[in-house]
Motif scaffolding. Structure first.
Motif, short mmCIF file in Angstrom:
data_model
loop_
_atom_site.label_atom_id
_atom_site.label_comp_id
_atom_site.label_asym_id
_atom_site.label_seq_id
_atom_site.Cartn_x
_atom_site.Cartn_y
_atom_site.Cartn_z
N SER A 260 -35.12 -42.27 10.26
CA SER A 260 -34.15 -42.78 9.34
C SER A 260 -33.44 -44.03 9.72
O SER A 260 -33.35 -44.78 8.72
CB SER A 260 -33.09 -41.61 9.04
N TYR B 133 -40.62 -34.85 -0.33
CA TYR B 133 -39.70 -35.97 -0.12
C TYR B 133 -40.17 -36.83 -1.31
O TYR B 133 -39.11 -37.14 -2.21
CB TYR B 133 -39.69 -36.66 1.10
N ALA C 121 -33.79 -32.78 2.93
CA ALA C 121 -33.62 -31.34 3.26
C ALA C 121 -34.73 -30.58 2.46
O ALA C 121 -35.09 -29.65 3.17
CB ALA C 121 -32.03 -30.82 2.28
N ILE D 280 -23.37 -36.47 -0.88
CA ILE D 280 -24.13 -35.33 -0.10
C ILE D 280 -25.21 -34.58 -0.97
O ILE D 280 -26.18 -34.31 -0.46
CB ILE D 280 -23.02 -34.24 0.33
N PRO E 165 -30.48 -37.28 0.52
CA PRO E 165 -30.43 -36.13 1.08
C PRO E 165 -31.12 -34.76 0.93
O PRO E 165 -31.45 -34.00 1.52
CB PRO E 165 -28.78 -35.96 1.18
N GLU F 118 -26.65 -43.35 6.38
CA GLU F 118 -25.47 -41.77 6.23
C GLU F 118 -26.05 -40.56 5.50
O GLU F 118 -25.85 -39.59 5.76
CB GLU F 118 -24.05 -42.61 5.70
N GLU F 119 -26.51 -41.14 4.29
CA GLU F 119 -26.91 -40.05 3.43
C GLU F 119 -28.21 -39.37 4.04
O GLU F 119 -28.39 -38.13 3.96
CB GLU F 119 -27.66 -40.69 1.99
N ALA F 120 -29.35 -40.25 4.78
CA ALA F 120 -30.37 -39.48 5.43
C ALA F 120 -29.76 -38.59 6.58
O ALA F 120 -30.60 -37.54 6.62
CB ALA F 120 -31.08 -40.53 6.11
N LYS F 121 -28.56 -38.62 7.37
CA LYS F 121 -28.28 -38.10 8.31
C LYS F 121 -27.84 -36.89 7.74
O LYS F 121 -27.99 -35.53 8.35
CB LYS F 121 -26.93 -38.76 8.87
N ILE F 122 -27.24 -36.70 6.63
CA ILE F 122 -26.70 -35.48 6.01
C ILE F 122 -27.85 -34.56 5.37
O ILE F 122 -27.93 -33.55 5.65
CB ILE F 122 -25.83 -35.89 4.51
N GLY F 123 -28.91 -35.19 4.78
CA GLY F 123 -30.16 -34.52 4.52
C GLY F 123 -30.71 -33.70 5.85
O GLY F 123 -31.16 -32.65 5.65
#
Length: 406
Positions: free
Chosen positions: A356, A120, A303, A294, A299, A368-373
């Motif tokens: 997050s 990360y 991921a 995204i 993210p 929000e970006e962390a949730k996508i990742g």
């Protein structure tokens, strides 16, 4: 001639597996995450957001003034209490009760937290985004329910030793996540509240030593402890773990107080508290992010940490420990099977979402970006891990080929 299974049975056998054994809690989380994404991107998006983030009263009245805060700081304290009970039981009389049993899970979990964090940091530092470094622990956590749910879909194909190994690694992983939250995501400490929490904790340990068998003194003390920790600056959910560790290992017949409380609370945690948390936290309005959001550094870093970091860290730790005699690999498990389970450990949902929110508190875009990742990394890990295990494990009935006439 043996009976050939029908096409209906072949197609829908995985569907039946969704609702049996270890799979049900994990599948429920998948459905909840999907429902949250639908709600956040539907005509009811404003209602969804207001339900959880709309203020119920002024924050000066009580710190938890939104449904979202009550879920994350209140309900999740019960989840962490159950985690604490499980850790204590396993550590004292379960699969982590001896130094030899702890070696491999502790080593694998430690590597499975450190390597994802390094992956990360490599990705975010490559972009020069200093603020993003606070999210280093997001890909370090494994979701027990999700990972065991995927294993449940495989039925008896997976050796029992691998199931036990995944469970113990995930438990040690939870211990690590709790320590990370306590040490690295703690706000400004208010010593008067913290001292009060310490005194209540001491009183609970004293009740333990005095072999108090009634439940209500521990329950009342746990509520008081939660309130004190909530106002101390340490995250309130830590109170759940601390309270659980004070529960005595005594009881009637063959069950202890720890086991009885865990058995009574675990279904509520798995089938109500965690799904409610998932629904409140997994919804992401994709229209606000777009393709650029995204594919943003955050993210992608999460991921990559979940999918690449987890499998590299855990598989390497197992191979090295087995190679140099520090601890043996799981019994009757091949290296491809161990690789598949290592990938499944990249499924991070509950703890990852929780961390997050702490790492980027106040920054809605980064959350929000962390949730996508988290969702991307978890989905890839689930699909790839399942595929590898499906291809490399044998079902006990496969030796009797149903398509060969006898």
């Amino acid at each position: 001639m043996s009976e050939r299974p029908s096409a209906f049975r072949i197609v829908f056998a995985p569907v039946r597996a969704l609702f049996v054994s270890d799979a049900s809690a994990g599948i429920l989380l998948i459905l909840v995450a999907f429902a949250a994404m639908l709600a956040a991107n539907s005509a009811f998006a404003d209602e969804y957001h207001h339900l959880f983030h709309g203020e119920m009263f002024d924050a000066s009245v009580f710190k938890l003034n939104t449904m979202h805060l009550w879920i994350n700081d209140g309900l999740m304290a019960i989840f962490f209490f159950v985690v604490g009970l499980e850790v204590k039981r396993e550590w004292i009389e379960g699969q982590l009760s001896t130094a030899q049993q702890r070696r491999m899970p502790v080593l694998a979990a430690a590597a499975g937290m450190a390597i994802p964090a390094l992956v990360y940091l490599f990705f975010v530092n490559a972009e020069g985004a200093g603020e993003l470094t606070r999210g280093w622990a997001i890909p370090a956590a494994t979701d027990i329910a999700f990972a065991m749910g995927v294993l449940g879909l495989l039925g008896s194909r997976v050796p029992a030793s691998l199931r036990l190994f995944l469970l113990t690694v995930a438990i040690v992983d939870d211990i690590g996540a709790v320590l990370v939250i306590a040490l690295f995501y703690t706000a400004k400490i208010k010593m008067s509240w913290l001292i009060g929490a310490a005194l209540v904790t001491a009183a609970m340990f004293a009740m333990n030593k005095m072999k108090v068998k009634a439940y209500w003194p521990f329950i009342l003390a746990s509520i008081v402890l939660w309130f004190l920790v909530l106002n101390s600056g340490v995250h309130a959910t830590i109170a759940g773990v601390v309270a659980a560790l004070t529960i005595p290992m005594i009881g009637k017949d063959d069950e202890t107080m720890v086991e009885i409380m865990e058995h009574n609370l675990a279904p509520w945690s798995a089938y109500l508290i965690v799904p409610v948390f998932g629904f409140a936290n997994a919804g992401v309005h994709l229209g606000d992010l777009g393709v650029a959001g995204i594919l943003a550094p955050l993210p992608l870093a999460i991921a990559a940490g979940l999918f690449l970091g987890k499998q590299v860290g855990i598989f390497s730790a197992i191979w090295l420990a087995d190679r140099f005699g520090f601890a043996p690999r799981p019994d009757q498990a091949s290296w491809p099977e161990i690789w598949g389970v290592s990938i499944l450990c990249g499924i991070g949902f509950t703890m990852s979402l929780f961390i997050s929110g702490l790492a980027f508190a106040g920054n809605a875009l980064l959350i929000e970006e962390a949730k996508i990742g988290i969702l991307m990394g978890s989905l890839i890990s689930a699909v790839v891990g399942y595929t590898i295990l499906r291809m490399t494990t044998d079902h006990p009935d496969d030796a009797k080929n149903p398509y060969v006439e006898e």
